[in-house]
Design an enzyme around this catalytic site. Structure first.
Site, PDB file in Angstrom:
ATOM      1  N   HIS A 170     -35.363  26.915  -4.157  1.00 21.08           N
ATOM      2  CA  HIS A 170     -35.800  26.672  -2.781  1.00 21.08           C
ATOM      3  C   HIS A 170     -37.307  26.460  -2.676  1.00 21.08           C
ATOM      4  O   HIS A 170     -37.796  25.798  -1.755  1.00 21.08           O
ATOM      5  CB  HIS A 170     -35.380  27.846  -1.894  1.00 21.08           C
ATOM      6  N   ASP A 380     -22.928   8.590  -3.461  1.00 19.32           N
ATOM      7  CA  ASP A 380     -21.957   7.831  -4.255  1.00 19.32           C
ATOM      8  C   ASP A 380     -22.558   7.501  -5.619  1.00 19.32           C
ATOM      9  O   ASP A 380     -23.477   6.696  -5.726  1.00 19.32           O
ATOM     10  CB  ASP A 380     -21.584   6.546  -3.502  1.00 19.32           C
TER      11      ASP A 380
END
Length: 439
Positions: A170, A380
């Site tokens: 993070h 994708d």
């Protein structure tokens, strides 16, 4: 670790096939060997953000499981030349102020599961047993000694479907950074080059920060709860129901957004559940996390890397202050106060000041974050878009709260709600909240 077997449930066998380290396809220039973390970055603890992307076998991709893994490795190597800090190492997992961009690489694990993807999800969506999908168990706060910035794992299922997982430290960035990296990597996978005309617009934008130390004093860190006492539930709110919800408050509030009205409904319901459980109202607070890339005086691109977040709070000191109209009005008011950010340093000081006030305002805080509009559902790699993008958030969260994401079919918003178990039982049976849900 190769060949290690992990049981999932009673009949699901998960096997680690290989573990290797993927390095950038070209070395990082010496000029970039040190990546200083901004004052905002340093406000986040040693936590890994876990993302799961599920891809079914829809028959349109001719690649074998081995070939899919090879495509991911090659495109990841190319992507790391642009996202060079991701291939580096933390000098220490305890409050680092910079990343050593030494090209040591990203851990890449390949695994297989002996069950179909749909079966796996049906069993494991109900329990927190998803750690084995992530490289080196980099989930939430599970790896306090790790100095890795990123971990990747591809999981093959018996049906030919796969789950690709990313674990991002993070301190390097927020959910927008993770979405930008995933989109960039997938585009390189599809087009084969970081210089392709379709990839160039999503190249990362780095903000160069001076070397500073900006950690929150312990007295200002919001106290967490016992994670074992928390429950996670998913609720889907279709667009038609959200329109009805907006209509309830539109007469008073000018054009409220879907996110604003939904946060208001969830918070109102959670406060009511807590009040019913305890038998009396307790002062509460909505802690709203906001992406500020477009709120700087000189707007930043969405591909800007870092924790470019600010936070603001809406205290509730009386039950009458939980009406939907009032909450929506307050959300709009506090968001306007975040406009015109001058610098990352100013944003960091705002958060420090807020956390200093938070302990004095309330004992019950509900953290609200929205990932709506982030392109996780469009990642994708060359075999289609994921049917599901999800965060196993209970592994990284130890406070009450709500996280919103776009619904998978594009119709509405999916809300992940985290509350204490007894309060969740009341929350999930609230008639007003359920009237806007997809049953």
């Amino acid at each position: 670790m190769i060949g290690k077997l992990l049981w999932l449930g009673k009949r699901q066998l998960h096997t680690i096939i290989s573990r290797e380290v993927i390095k950038p396809s070209s070395p990082t220039p010496s000029l970039h060997h040190i990546y200083n973390l901004s004052e905002l970055d340093q406000l986040f603890g040693h936590i890994y953000m876990p993302l799961i992307l599920y891809y079914p076998n829809n028959g349109s991709c001719s690649l074998t499981a081995h070939e899919k893994a090879q495509v991911l490795k090659q495109s990841l190597s190319k992507s790391l030349t642009k996202y060079y800090p991701f291939a580096g190492r933390l000098p220490t997992p305890i409050k680092p102020s910079y990343i050593d961009c030494n090209d040591e690489g990203v851990v890449f694990v390949e695994a297989k599961n002996d069950s179909p993807l749909t079966t796996f999800r049906q069993v494991n969506e109900q329990v927190e047993t998803l750690d084995q999908l992530f490289a080196d168990n980099l989930v939430g706060q599970n790896s306090p000694e790790s100095r890795n910035v990123l971990g990747v794992q591809i999981n093959h299922f018996a049906c030919g479907g796969v789950a690709v997982t990313l674990s991002m430290w993070h301190g390097i960035g927020d959910a927008s950074t993770l979405a930008s990296f995933a989109s960039h990597w997938a585009s390189v996978s599809r087009y084969g080059s970081t210089d392709h005309e379709e990839v160039l617009p999503i190249n990362p934008y780095f903000i160069h920060s001076p070397l500073t130390s900006s950690v929150l004093p312990e007295s200002q860190v919001m106290a967490g709860q016992d994670r074992a006492r928390l429950e996670k539930r998913r609720f889907v709110f279709p667009n038609s129901k959200l329109s009805d919800l907006k209509n309830k408050v539109t007469a008073i509030n000018n054009n409220p957004t879907r996110v604003e009205v939904l946060f208001s409904l969830l918070y109102k319901t959670a406060v009511a559940a807590a009040t019913k459980k305890s038998g009396c109202f307790q002062p509460s607070c909505m802690l709203l996390l906001v992406d500020i890339r477009k709120r700087f005086v000189h707007k930043l691109p969405q591909t800007a890397v870092g924790n470019l977040l600010s936070a603001t709070m809406i205290p509730t000191r009386h039950p009458s202050e939980t009406s939907l109209s009032l909450l929506v009005s307050e959300i709009k008011k506090v968001k306007l106060q975040l406009e015109g950010v001058q610098s990352v340093q100013q944003a960091a000081e705002n958060i420090k000041s807020l956390f200093a006030k938070l302990g004095n305002e309330t004992k019950r805080t509900y953290t609200c974050s929205s990932l709506c509009g982030f392109p996780y559902d469009k990642v994708d790699f060359g075999w289609g878009k994921p049917t599901c993008a999800t965060f196993p958030v209970l592994k990284a969260v130890d406070t009450n709260g709500f996280m919103l994401m776009d619904a998978l079919n594009g119709d509405g918003i999916e809300a992940i709600v985290i509350l204490e178990k007894e309060e969740m039982e009341i929350f999930e049976n609230d008639k007003e909240m359920l009237s806007f849900c997809q049953i």
